[in-house]
Write a protein that holds these residues in place. Structure first.
Motif, PDB file in Angstrom:
ATOM      1  N   ALA A 252     -20.575  13.473 -25.186  1.00 41.21           N
ATOM      2  CA  ALA A 252     -21.892  14.135 -25.186  1.00 41.21           C
ATOM      3  C   ALA A 252     -21.946  15.218 -26.255  1.00 41.21           C
ATOM      4  N   GLY A 256     -24.266  15.095 -29.398  1.00 39.06           N
ATOM      5  CA  GLY A 256     -25.214  16.198 -29.545  1.00 39.06           C
ATOM      6  C   GLY A 256     -25.128  16.851 -30.906  1.00 39.06           C
ATOM      7  N   ASP A 262     -28.747  18.225 -26.345  1.00 39.01           N
ATOM      8  CA  ASP A 262     -27.611  18.524 -25.464  1.00 39.01           C
ATOM      9  C   ASP A 262     -27.571  17.499 -24.323  1.00 39.01           C
ATOM     10  N   TYR A 263     -26.659  16.537 -24.445  1.00 40.57           N
ATOM     11  CA  TYR A 263     -26.542  15.485 -23.427  1.00 40.57           C
ATOM     12  C   TYR A 263     -25.633  15.883 -22.264  1.00 40.57           C
ATOM     13  N   SER A 264     -24.973  17.038 -22.373  1.00 39.71           N
ATOM     14  CA  SER A 264     -24.049  17.460 -21.310  1.00 39.71           C
ATOM     15  C   SER A 264     -24.776  17.660 -19.985  1.00 39.71           C
ATOM     16  N   MET A 266     -27.069  15.914 -18.663  1.00 40.24           N
ATOM     17  CA  MET A 266     -27.185  14.647 -17.926  1.00 40.24           C
ATOM     18  C   MET A 266     -25.913  14.330 -17.152  1.00 40.24           C
ATOM     19  N   THR A 316     -34.325  11.823 -14.045  1.00 37.45           N
ATOM     20  CA  THR A 316     -34.542  11.391 -15.431  1.00 37.45           C
ATOM     21  C   THR A 316     -36.005  11.556 -15.833  1.00 37.45           C
ATOM     22  N   PHE A 321     -35.066  13.066 -19.415  1.00 39.66           N
ATOM     23  CA  PHE A 321     -33.829  12.550 -19.985  1.00 39.66           C
ATOM     24  C   PHE A 321     -34.091  11.189 -20.621  1.00 39.66           C
ATOM     25  N   ASP A 322     -33.125  10.727 -21.390  1.00 40.77           N
ATOM     26  CA  ASP A 322     -33.253   9.432 -22.067  1.00 40.77           C
ATOM     27  C   ASP A 322     -33.026   8.303 -21.059  1.00 40.77           C
ATOM     28  N   ILE A 325     -29.847   6.112 -21.261  1.00 39.61           N
ATOM     29  CA  ILE A 325     -28.611   6.622 -20.661  1.00 39.61           C
ATOM     30  C   ILE A 325     -28.636   6.397 -19.149  1.00 39.61           C
ATOM     31  N   CYS A 398     -27.304   2.200 -25.490  1.00 43.20           N
ATOM     32  CA  CYS A 398     -27.303   3.553 -26.051  1.00 43.20           C
ATOM     33  C   CYS A 398     -27.023   3.619 -27.549  1.00 43.20           C
TER      34      CYS A 398
END
Length: 695
Positions: A252, A256, A262-264, A266, A316, A321-322, A325, A398
């Motif tokens: 992540a 990122g 910032d994917y953390s 999720m 999500t 969120f994406d 993912i 992804c």
């Protein structure tokens, strides 16, 4: 307040909620009635033996972990003489120690609860019936499930929040993994030493019942259920959960840095919702007075899965969120359930494979072994296909986040592992239920609580064996996805250490990569052989001790009143042998990883990890499922099928079970921890392998 801070706080709050829930479950178990003096006496023997072993094992492991922490302080993330900040090395060493401590606490909590819940389950079977007995065993397992997952989520959140360093997270994960490796290996050697010895002398030679108090190994056998299947498995799944989150957070951060997102957040969101779903699932677990324990356990898993899928979809949408993912996590979750169902097919005594092996046992032990091995190999295919599909779909879902860059695809695989392990709180609850029910069955027999109580605990024990095979398949498969994502973390660490893109993949035509792959493929086989030879040597010593006691203690074989076996002698043999055998088996994997890295460099290590993953998953799934199949074929015959207890088929099935015991409870479930450990060693040593190698 940004999303990451929100979900770090949510993770800590949900972890505290899990501890509070575990405390409530524990107090509920303590309130259940138990007043049988004989059951309390035998339960005391089991509790004392389990705690004695754990104390001796942890004494050995403290020395190992202390040495490892010192080496980390000196060498990682870079040697202290290279000019880097010693503070980074200190943070890494402290993160490692924190991981070992939390992993050890997970095992201790499991032992503490299981050795109380087994007594409560046994007496509930006599006084209150199937429903109450089931609930005592399940809630006993659930205390461990909540405590293990709560501590793993809390540990990762605190380390990430305090240090904000992906490499330190890998150090924390390595601490959890290294202790889990030795705890699982040592507990597995102990439990199968006692189990095999008790079965071979008791059932095959003398024809006495499984938990007959005349058998000197019977207490050691029940102690083994706790130190192997409770403490060992708790540390193992603590390690898997931490490793999946650590790998996802490393990827992540790397992703990122390229996208500015910032994917953390999720990772923490999905992990926290997984624990919350498990709490709800445990609360929903119910069974009617004449219900099916296996169905009750499986239904609680399916309910937890559905709740998790719904909660993560809502999160999500709300936090934008994406969805790609979320799709990767959902695929991991779905494939985990499918793998559990296929494991159930090959190990459930209501299904064709187990009954075929039971039938083959009428023709002798050779056919028991041959048919069991064949079905064990067949069982590997669905799980391997499931892992492959999950990784492929997650990667492709992804990869479009950053077209042409493998980082995004590898992050998808890591989130698929997080998704598969999201319901690990429920998985541990189901898994720890098994040894509690097994112990309760022994206590019913040794306490002479009656045929009805024995019938109830037999049905609980049978459900535990079936579900335990499912949870082992689930844990191994989840570890497979985690390790594939750790391969991505290894590449990320190498590229960061080099300051440029050095690795984007591994070409197996490259002789350096192929060199590593061949050695990596051999390590799980060597590791398994060392563990099983340890069981073999230890069991031979214990069988000799059992023979001595039956020969020298007058009236023991006849069951003369007041004549008690020397149970402690067998416990000492199992303990000393396990501690002697566990360190060499665990060290070999780490030493070979270091040798490959310093000989062939980072490309050889990439091949080593790939070979280790494929070979390890295949062997782990094969041994876990074939061992579970042999165990349930034996139990199917003992329940009256194909001649019943004492028949030639029964004796053949017992031989099959003694082969399957170290398969399913020693080597098989230890392999996934071994693969995780070498993957983390590779990631942590990436900069050193990059700087120092012969080729």
């Amino acid at each position: 307040m940004d999303n990451l801070t929100i979900f770090l706080i949510v993770s800590i709050v949900v972890s505290v909620l899990a501890f509070a829930f575990a405390g409530w479950l524990y107090s509920w178990i303590l309130r259940q009635p138990s007043d049988n003096k004989r059951v309390a006496e035998v339960g005391g023997y089991i509790k004392k033996g389990a705690n004695t072993f754990l104390k001796k094992e942890y004494t050995v492991l403290i020395k190992f972990c202390g040495c490892a922490a010192l080496l980390i302080l000196i060498f990682l993330p870079s040697p202290i003489w290279s000019g880097g900040s010693i503070l980074e090395n200190l943070r890494m060493a402290l993160a490692y120690i924190f991981g070992t401590v939390l992993s050890a606490i997970a095992g201790k909590i499991g032992i503490m609860v299981a050795t109380i819940a087994n007594v409560k389950t046994a007496e509930a079977a006599q006084k209150s019936g199937l429903k109450a007995s089931f609930l005592a065993a399940f809630r006993g397992g659930s205390v461990m499930g909540m405590a293990v997952v709560g501590s793993s989520l809390l540990g990762v959140a605190l380390v990430f929040w305090a240090l904000n360093d992906a490499t330190a997270l890998l150090g924390f994960s390595f601490g959890a993994s290294s202790l889990a490796l030795f705890a699982k290996a040592g507990g597995g050697i102990f439990t199968k030493t006692a189990d095999i010895s008790a079965d071979l002398v008791g059932k095959v030679e003398l024809g006495i019942p499984e938990d007959d108090p005349r058998n000197p190994a019977v207490i050691a056998d029940n102690v083994g259920d706790n130190v192997g299947d409770v403490a060992g498995m708790g540390a193992d799944l603590f390690d898997s959960n931490v490793a999946s989150m650590a790998a996802a957070l490393v990827m992540a951060i790397a992703l990122g840095a390229k996208t500015g997102v910032d994917y953390s957040a999720m990772v923490f969101c999905y992990a926290a919702l997984g624990l919350l779903s498990s709490i709800i699932g445990v609360l929903s677990a119910r069974m009617g007075k004449k219900g099916d324990p296996t169905m009750a356990l499986n239904m609680s898993t399916y309910i937890t899965t559905g709740i998790y899928a719904a909660l993560t979809a809502i999160a999500t949408a709300v936090f934008k969120f994406d969805w790609r993912i979320w799709g990767a996590a959902a695929v991991g979750l779905f494939v985990g359930v499918i793998i559990g169902i296929t494991s159930d097919y090959f190990t459930n005594d209501n299904k064709k494979p187990v009954r075929y092996v039971a039938k083959a046992s009428e023709s002798g032990p050779a056919f028991t072994i041959l048919s069991g091995i064949s079905y064990g190999f067949l069982s590997v295919l669905p799980a391997m296909i499931g892992i492959a599909i999950s990784a492929l779909v997650a990667y492709n879902l992804c990869s479009s986040i950053v077209p042409g860059d493998p980082t995004a695809g590898m992050f998808g695989i890591s989130m698929s592992a997080v998704g598969m392990l999201s319901i690990v709180g429920m998985i541990i609850s189901n898994d720890a239920y098994g040894p509690i029910a097994d112990n309760a069955r022994g206590l019913v027999e040794m306490g002479d609580l009656g045929d009805e109580a024995l019938e109830i605990t037999d049905s609980l024990d049978s459900a535990g064996n079936t579900v335990k095979a499912v949870t082992k398949g689930f844990a191994i498969s989840a570890a497979g996805l985690t390790i594939i994502s750790l391969l991505g973390a290894f590449m990320s660490e190498v590229n960061e250490a080099a300051g440029k893109v050095v690795l984007t993949g591994f070409d197996i035509i490259n002789p350096t990569v192929f060199f590593g792959m061949l050695i990596g493929a051999a390590v799980p086989a060597i590791f398994s052989a060392m563990l099983m030879l340890g069981v073999d040597r230890n069991a031979q010593r214990m069988v000799a001790e059992i023979h001595r006691q039956f020969r020298e203690i007058v009236g023991l074989k006849e069951g003369k009143k007041g004549v008690i076996p020397e149970y402690d002698k067998c416990i000492d043999i199992a303990t000393d042998g396990a501690l002697k055998e566990l360190v060499p088996a665990g060290l070999i994997s780490i030493v070979v990883t270091l040798a490959v890295g310093f000989i062939g460099g980072v490309e050889a290590v990439g091949g080593f990890l790939a070979g280790n993953i494929v070979s390890g998953l295949l062997l782990a799934l094969f041994m876990s499922n074939s061992g579970g199949l042999w165990d349930n074929a034996k139990k199917y015959i003992e329940a009256g099928g194909n001649g019943g207890k004492g028949s030639d088929a029964h004796k053949s099935a017992v031989v099959g079970d003694t082969v399957g015991d170290p398969f399913k409870d020693t080597a098989g479930p230890s392999i996934n921890t071994q693969i995780t450990v070498v993957s983390l060693v590779a990631s942590l040593m990436a900069s050193l392998f990059l700087s120092f190698s012969i080729f």
